[in-house]
Design a protein around this motif. Structure first.
Motif, short mmCIF file in Angstrom:
data_model
loop_
_atom_site.label_atom_id
_atom_site.label_comp_id
_atom_site.label_asym_id
_atom_site.label_seq_id
_atom_site.Cartn_x
_atom_site.Cartn_y
_atom_site.Cartn_z
N VAL A 11 0.91 -1.09 0.11
CA VAL A 11 -0.13 -0.10 0.00
C VAL A 11 0.94 1.28 0.04
O VAL A 11 2.12 1.27 0.43
CB VAL A 11 -0.97 0.01 1.28
CG1 VAL A 11 -1.83 -1.17 1.27
CG2 VAL A 11 -0.06 0.03 2.36
N SER A 12 0.27 2.36 -0.36
CA SER A 12 1.00 3.75 -0.29
C SER A 12 1.08 4.17 1.02
O SER A 12 0.52 3.65 1.82
CB SER A 12 0.35 4.71 -1.30
OG SER A 12 -0.97 5.04 -0.98
N ARG A 13 1.89 5.26 1.26
CA ARG A 13 2.08 5.77 2.55
C ARG A 13 0.85 6.45 2.97
O ARG A 13 0.68 7.04 4.19
CB ARG A 13 3.29 6.66 2.51
CG ARG A 13 4.73 5.75 2.38
CD ARG A 13 5.89 6.63 2.99
NE ARG A 13 6.93 5.63 3.14
CZ ARG A 13 7.33 5.39 4.38
NH1 ARG A 13 6.62 5.60 5.55
NH2 ARG A 13 8.44 4.46 4.67
N ASP A 14 -0.02 7.18 1.85
CA ASP A 14 -1.13 7.87 2.20
C ASP A 14 -2.44 6.95 2.47
O ASP A 14 -3.59 7.41 2.07
CB ASP A 14 -1.34 9.04 1.56
CG ASP A 14 -1.36 8.56 -0.12
OD1 ASP A 14 -1.20 7.37 -0.25
OD2 ASP A 14 -1.75 9.40 -0.90
N ALA A 15 -2.18 5.41 2.37
CA ALA A 15 -3.44 4.66 2.23
C ALA A 15 -4.35 4.71 3.44
O ALA A 15 -3.73 5.05 4.44
CB ALA A 15 -2.76 3.11 2.30
#
Length: 385
Positions: A11-15
């Motif tokens: 997942v991305s860091r802003d998930a």
């Protein structure tokens, strides 16, 4: 830091929390040792459990994003790094909400629905009735009026779970420390306790009682029909709103009439002479079974038997069936005529019949052959298909 938790879960860091949870569920199902027999499955499962524990906790995630140690003194390599909630694993495999975030359950809840069965006559099912029915359900406690407390005081916070409604248990396993959440044994999951419970209901806010209610059965109901009475079911815990009461109807078998949807069927026997010459018969209607039938209700109807009627033929009387439950009008009354052949004849009757047979040339009838598969009831069934 040996491994990036975001990369591990994909997942991305802003998930969002929902994205993180979805990714964890997918990976947990993929790498759980019970379903994955690869040599590194157990280690990978531990790693994604640690990653999910960190990223699903806002405080630990914030510490991790700042480059700190989200596990505190336990470090990333200690037993704390392998700690995860058993509820999260169950959530991953069965799609539930887990047990840790539900919180205490409310004391005041909606009551359950109740079901009773009522047997009625065919005429009552057809034309409707109002019936006094005795039911045994939970009702609001008359002493505490549903509050559950003998002195009227409000419940206090449970000292065991501190208002959470659940207690945590930690168990060591080959996968690390598994935390399970269970309802608090002191407050039964409510998060509060009643110091002085009502002696009548024991703090539940309700007691069982037998009461009489009036049930209005609409016209046109059939065997198995359920009539719903809103708010007449079980009162909920803590004096919560009552559920609904369902009255399931069973219809007694009638002596003469058989019902099929909105139609009635019966048989009538007539002498051979009436079938040959034709006749008019007075037969009772279903209304004749009503004890309080109005003066203008037709309790009988004239059946016209046409000349030459054969045994098994059906005569239909329109509008004397069962009223339709939804919509106006009624079904029909279908009368099957059964022709009776005299079994005993005196000399005069025998002479008259012999003369009739001679006039009709029927002293030695040839007869008509048939397959025999279409009996009286089969012909009746085919006539109304």
């Amino acid at each position: 830091m040996a491994q990036d938790y975001y990369d591990l879960l994909g997942v991305s860091r802003d998930a969002s929390d929902a994205d993180i949870k979805k990714a964890y569920r997918k990976l947990a199902r993929q790498y759980h040792p019970d379903v994955n027999d690869s040599p590194d499955a157990a280690d990978t499962f531990k790693d994604i459990g640690t990653a999910y524990e960190v990223l699903s906790d806002p405080q630990k995630r914030a510490t991790y994003d700042r480059g700190g140690n989200p596990m505190g003194g336990g470090g990333f390599g200690g037993a704390g790094a392998q700690g995860f909630s058993f509820d999260d694993i169950m959530d991953a495999f069965f799609g539930g909400n887990g047990g840790g975030g539900r919180g205490p359950r409310p004391r005041r809840q909606r009551g359950q629905d109740a079901l009773v069965r009522l047997t009625v006559d065919l005429a009552d099912a057809a034309f409707g009735l109002t019936h006094e029915l005795k039911v045994d359900t939970a009702v609001t406690c008359p002493v505490c009026e549903g509050h559950g407390s003998a002195d009227g005081r409000e419940p206090v916070t449970c000292g065991t779970c501190h208002g959470q409604g659940a207690v945590q248990h930690v168990q060591r396993s080959m996968l690390g420390d598994i935390r399970t959440s269970r309802p608090c044994p002191t407050c039964q999951g409510y998060g509060t306790v009643i110091p002085d419970p009502c002696a009548e209901c024991g703090g539940d806010g309700r007691v069982r009682s037998r009461r009489t209610i009036s049930v209005k059965i609409p016209a046109g109901v059939d065997h198995g029909t359920r009539v719903q009475l809103s708010g007449e079911g079980e009162v909920g815990p803590g004096g919560g709103p009552a559920g609904d009461l369902y009255v399931e109807l069973a219809v007694r078998q009638h002596e003469f009439f058989t019902r099929e949807r909105d139609h009635l069927y019966c048989q009538v026997s007539v002498p051979m002479t009436a079938a040959a010459l034709g006749a008019q018969l007075d037969i009772p209607t279903l209304e004749a079974d009503l004890e309080d039938a109005a003066d203008d209700v037709e309790t009988s109807v004239v059946l016209d038997v046409p000349p030459g009627t054969q045994s098994g033929e059906t005569v239909t009387i329109k509008g004397f069936g069962v009223p339709r439950l939804r919509g106006g009008g009624r079904g029909d009354l279908h009368v099957q005529v059964v022709v009776e052949t005299p079994e005993k004849l005196d000399d005069e009757q025998r002479e008259l019949l012999a003369r009739l047979a001679e006039l009709r040339g029927e002293q030695r009838p040839a007869g008509r052959m048939g397959s025999g598969r279409h009996g009286v009831f089969e012909r009746l069934r085919e006539a109304f298909r």
